[in-house]
Scaffold this motif. Structure first.
Motif, short mmCIF file in Angstrom:
data_model
loop_
_atom_site.label_atom_id
_atom_site.label_comp_id
_atom_site.label_asym_id
_atom_site.label_seq_id
_atom_site.Cartn_x
_atom_site.Cartn_y
_atom_site.Cartn_z
N MET A 1 28.72 24.32 20.59
CA MET A 1 29.41 25.58 20.87
C MET A 1 28.38 26.68 21.16
O MET A 1 27.42 26.84 20.42
CB MET A 1 30.27 25.96 19.68
N ASN A 2 28.60 27.41 22.20
CA ASN A 2 27.69 28.49 22.58
C ASN A 2 28.02 29.74 21.76
O ASN A 2 29.09 30.32 21.90
CB ASN A 2 27.81 28.78 24.07
N THR A 3 27.10 30.15 20.90
CA THR A 3 27.32 31.34 20.08
C THR A 3 26.84 32.61 20.78
O THR A 3 27.06 33.69 20.29
CB THR A 3 26.59 31.20 18.73
N LEU A 4 26.18 32.48 21.93
CA LEU A 4 25.64 33.64 22.65
C LEU A 4 26.63 34.11 23.70
O LEU A 4 26.53 33.76 24.86
CB LEU A 4 24.30 33.28 23.28
N LYS A 5 27.60 34.88 23.29
CA LYS A 5 28.66 35.30 24.21
C LYS A 5 28.17 36.34 25.21
O LYS A 5 28.80 36.56 26.22
CB LYS A 5 29.84 35.84 23.42
N ASN A 6 27.05 36.98 24.93
CA ASN A 6 26.55 38.01 25.83
C ASN A 6 25.47 37.49 26.78
O ASN A 6 24.90 38.24 27.54
CB ASN A 6 26.00 39.20 25.03
N PHE A 7 25.20 36.18 26.76
CA PHE A 7 24.08 35.60 27.51
C PHE A 7 24.52 34.31 28.20
O PHE A 7 25.07 33.42 27.57
CB PHE A 7 22.95 35.31 26.51
N ARG A 8 24.28 34.23 29.52
CA ARG A 8 24.64 33.02 30.26
C ARG A 8 23.93 33.01 31.60
O ARG A 8 23.44 34.05 32.06
CB ARG A 8 26.15 32.95 30.48
N PRO A 9 23.87 31.84 32.28
CA PRO A 9 23.32 31.81 33.63
C PRO A 9 24.22 32.60 34.58
O PRO A 9 25.43 32.70 34.35
CB PRO A 9 23.34 30.32 34.01
N VAL A 10 23.65 33.16 35.65
CA VAL A 10 24.49 33.85 36.63
C VAL A 10 25.38 32.82 37.32
O VAL A 10 24.98 31.67 37.49
CB VAL A 10 23.67 34.64 37.68
N ASN A 11 26.58 33.22 37.68
CA ASN A 11 27.47 32.32 38.40
C ASN A 11 27.23 32.45 39.90
O ASN A 11 26.41 33.28 40.35
CB ASN A 11 28.94 32.56 38.02
N ASP A 12 27.91 31.65 40.71
CA ASP A 12 27.69 31.65 42.16
C ASP A 12 27.99 33.00 42.80
O ASP A 12 27.28 33.45 43.70
CB ASP A 12 28.53 30.55 42.83
N TYR A 13 29.05 33.67 42.34
CA TYR A 13 29.41 34.98 42.88
C TYR A 13 28.30 36.00 42.61
O TYR A 13 27.88 36.74 43.49
CB TYR A 13 30.74 35.45 42.28
N GLU A 14 27.81 36.03 41.38
CA GLU A 14 26.74 36.96 41.01
C GLU A 14 25.46 36.65 41.77
O GLU A 14 24.76 37.56 42.23
CB GLU A 14 26.51 36.90 39.50
#
Length: 193
Positions: A1-14
């Motif tokens: 489970m990912n506990t870092l809700k404020n951190f992620r790879p950019v998505n294709d749109y971004e």
């Protein structure tokens, strides 16, 4: 489970927003996305000052280190190189991102302004660029061009936005504004800690 809700790879749109915005500054800069050496991550910051800004960070390609961050139970505030931010569907390149691109040779067509010592000091205090501060500019400078602001030692001091064209600068008065200071290296010293 990912506990870092404020951190992620950019998505294709971004990623497309970033590529389109960077391409407007310099067509050569798109190559940084194609070499596979770097990953782009988003940190969502929710506060009144940043107004829900999506901050983008450039991180060397190392999935194992990034995946180990998912085990943390704290928020990440910064990682890698601060590259810029997305606000209202537009990507804005940071001073650090512009300097990174310049040093990697991806901003070969970028417009520039060189400043004298008085101009350097003034810009590092957050002031705009006046005609009296300039020693050299791009020959094809146009109004609203994104600029790198250099000192006489070829060090990047700031990023800016031109407010006039090159052929008009000689006709300006010494106190007339040639460019707006968007972000300078003195900002970090002026920011309350």
């Amino acid at each position: 489970m990912n506990t870092l809700k404020n951190f992620r790879p950019v998505n294709d749109y971004e990623k497309e927003l970033i590529i389109d915005s960077i391409g407007k500054i310099s067509p050569n800069s798109k190559a940084i996305f194609e070499d596979g050496l770097y990953d782009y991550y988003l940190i969502f910051k929710h506060n009144k000052q940043l107004k829900n800004r999506l901050q983008i960070y450039l991180v060397t390609h190392d999935k194992a280190k990034i995946e180990s961050l998912n085990n943390l139970h704290a928020k990440i505030h910064s990682i890698g190189l601060y590259f810029g931010f997305i606000n209202k569907g537009i990507f804005y390149l940071s001073l650090e991102g512009a300097e990174f691109f310049y040093k990697k040779g991806f901003l070969s067509e970028i417009k520039y302004v060189y400043l004298n010592k008085t101009g350097e000091k003034s810009v590092l205090y957050g002031n705009n660029i006046l005609k009296s501060m300039i020693t050299k500019t791009s020959t094809k400078l146009l109004k609203d061009d994104f600029l790198l602001i250099f000192n006489e030692y070829n060090e990047i001091l700031a990023i800016g936005l031109s407010k006039t064209e090159r052929n008009i600068i000689d006709k300006l008065k010494p106190k007339d504004i040639v460019a707006i200071n968007l972000r300078d290296k003195g900002y970090y010293l002026r920011t309350p800690q």
